[in-house]
Design a protein around this motif. Sequence first.
Motif, short mmCIF file in Angstrom:
data_model
loop_
_atom_site.label_atom_id
_atom_site.label_comp_id
_atom_site.label_asym_id
_atom_site.label_seq_id
_atom_site.Cartn_x
_atom_site.Cartn_y
_atom_site.Cartn_z
N GLU A 143 -46.30 -47.66 -7.37
CA GLU A 143 -45.58 -48.85 -7.82
C GLU A 143 -46.11 -50.06 -7.05
O GLU A 143 -46.58 -49.92 -5.92
CB GLU A 143 -44.08 -48.67 -7.56
N ARG A 144 -46.02 -51.20 -7.67
CA ARG A 144 -46.58 -52.41 -7.06
C ARG A 144 -45.47 -53.40 -6.69
O ARG A 144 -44.58 -53.69 -7.49
CB ARG A 144 -47.57 -53.07 -8.04
N PRO A 189 -53.55 -52.50 -1.28
CA PRO A 189 -54.53 -52.23 -2.35
C PRO A 189 -55.79 -53.08 -2.24
O PRO A 189 -56.87 -52.63 -2.66
CB PRO A 189 -53.76 -52.57 -3.63
N SER A 201 -46.99 -55.48 5.05
CA SER A 201 -45.72 -55.09 4.44
C SER A 201 -44.68 -54.90 5.54
O SER A 201 -44.80 -53.99 6.36
CB SER A 201 -45.88 -53.78 3.65
N ALA A 247 -44.22 -57.39 0.21
CA ALA A 247 -45.58 -57.94 0.29
C ALA A 247 -45.41 -59.29 0.99
O ALA A 247 -44.71 -60.17 0.49
CB ALA A 247 -46.18 -58.10 -1.11
N LYS A 276 -51.33 -61.24 -1.12
CA LYS A 276 -51.64 -60.18 -2.09
C LYS A 276 -50.42 -59.28 -2.33
O LYS A 276 -49.44 -59.36 -1.59
CB LYS A 276 -52.81 -59.35 -1.55
N PRO A 277 -50.52 -58.37 -3.29
CA PRO A 277 -49.44 -57.39 -3.48
C PRO A 277 -49.55 -56.25 -2.47
O PRO A 277 -50.52 -56.15 -1.71
CB PRO A 277 -49.70 -56.87 -4.90
N ASP A 310 -48.79 -51.88 -2.59
CA ASP A 310 -48.45 -50.72 -3.42
C ASP A 310 -47.72 -49.68 -2.59
O ASP A 310 -47.89 -49.61 -1.37
CB ASP A 310 -49.73 -50.09 -4.00
N ARG A 325 -45.87 -45.43 -2.99
CA ARG A 325 -45.66 -44.22 -3.77
C ARG A 325 -44.65 -43.37 -3.01
O ARG A 325 -44.74 -43.26 -1.78
CB ARG A 325 -46.99 -43.48 -3.89
#
Lengths: 203, 203
Positions: free
Chosen positions: A8-9, A31, A37, A179, A191-192, A194, A196
Motif C-alpha cells: 500500500e502507498r 520506494p 516515515s 510519508a 516522496k511517498p 510504501d 505491507r
Amino acid sequence: MSAAPAVERIAPCSGRAVELDTGDELVVIDPMGQQVSDLTAFSRDDTNEYLSSGRSIDYASKLWLTRGDLLYSNRSRAMFTILEDTCGRHDFTLTPCSKEMFERLYGEVEGRPGCEGNLAAALAPWGIGRDRIPIAFNIFMNVTVDGETGKVAVLPPLSGPGDFIRLRAEMPLVVAMTACSAGQSNNFSYKPIDFRVERAPSG
Amino acid sequence: MSAAPAVERIAPCSGRAVELDTGDELVVIDPMGQQVSDLTAFSRDDTNEYLSSGRSIDYASKLWLTRGDLLYSNRSRAMFTILEDTCGRHDFTLTPCSKEMFERLYGEVEGRPGCEGNLAAALAPWGIGRDRIPIAFNIFMNVTVDGETGKVAVLPPLSGPGDFIRLRAEMPLVVAMTACSAGQSNNFSYKPIDFRVERAPSG
C-alpha cells in the motif's frame, strides 16, 4: 496458498494507521529513496500504553536501533522486534514535524500539519489526539550527533530505492506512519512511503 | 524586604512537586555532588501540555541544554528558560528510572519505584499518573553518546557540591523533581537534592 499481501502507498505528506495483532509483520519501504516515515504505536488493549523512545534507547544503550533490537512501550513491554533492516539508520530522538515546527524552523507563515498532524489524523478513529503523539520512531531519518558537543544535525536519509525495515508486532497494536513532510528530513523531495502487512498464520 | 526563600530538601530516592507562576525561578541544587534530579513539568492551565524532550532538542539542535536555552512543551511553547547553570551537563534522552528498569537492567527481583514512581506520586494531586511521565529533563545526569556508533553510556555526574541550575517558568506550571534512585546515574551514592523557589515580584 494465499496471495502475497498487497503493498500500500502512503501519499506524500500524509499518514495512515493500521491494526496489527501479535506476530503480524509490518514492512515499511522507501520506494524511491531518501524519504522518512515517522512511526508511532499504541497498545490496542489500552491506548495509554505507547511506543517510548526513552525506554527503547535506555534498554538498548544506543540511540540508533536496527535488526535484532526491540522497541519498548512506556510500560517497558516489547511492542516490536526489528527483524530486518536494509538501511540501518533511523532516528528516535526528535518529535515529528509539526505546524509550529514549520513556522519556527522553516519560517512558514501558516505551518503545514506535518507528521504530527498526519499521525493524529490517522489515529483519530482510536481517540488519540495531537497532544498524545510522542517522539516517533523516525524510519530512515538520518540524525547525526557530535559526541563532543551534543550538536545534532538532520542529514539526507541513507536509504536508497527499495530499502525497507521489517517489524514484528509483539502485542496487539494500532500503528500510525507517515510519508514525511519536512524538507530537511527527506532532502526536499517529499516522496511517498510504501508498506505491507504480513499477517501471522492464524491459530 | 522579604526574607530569602528557604532551601528545601528532597530526601534520597524520593520526589516533590511545586507550583510555579510565570516568572518564578526554580533553583535545583546538588548539595553533595554527583547526584541527579529528574524534572518534568505540566501546564497548570491544561495538564495535557507537558515538557517535551523531542521538541526541546529539535529547536536547540543539540542534545545537551544549558544556560540561555529554552525547554519546550509538546505544543512548542516555552516552559522554562535556563538562566544559570554551574554544571553544564544534563540528559534529555532517557526515561526516568522505573520499577521495570530496576528489574531489567539492575536485576532487582522487586524493583523500586524509581524516579518514574516518585514523580507520579508527587503529581498524583494533579491527576497525573505513571503512564503520563515523559522523558524527563535529567538534571546533572551525564550521558555520553558515541557519534560514530550511537552507543550511549551513563557516567557519574560532573556536578560537585553546590552546583545548581536556575530555571525561569515561562507559564504557570506544576513541576515535579526527584533525588534519583538509580545507582548508575549517581555513582551509587543515593544523595538528596535541594531546591529553592524564588517568586516573581507580584504585579
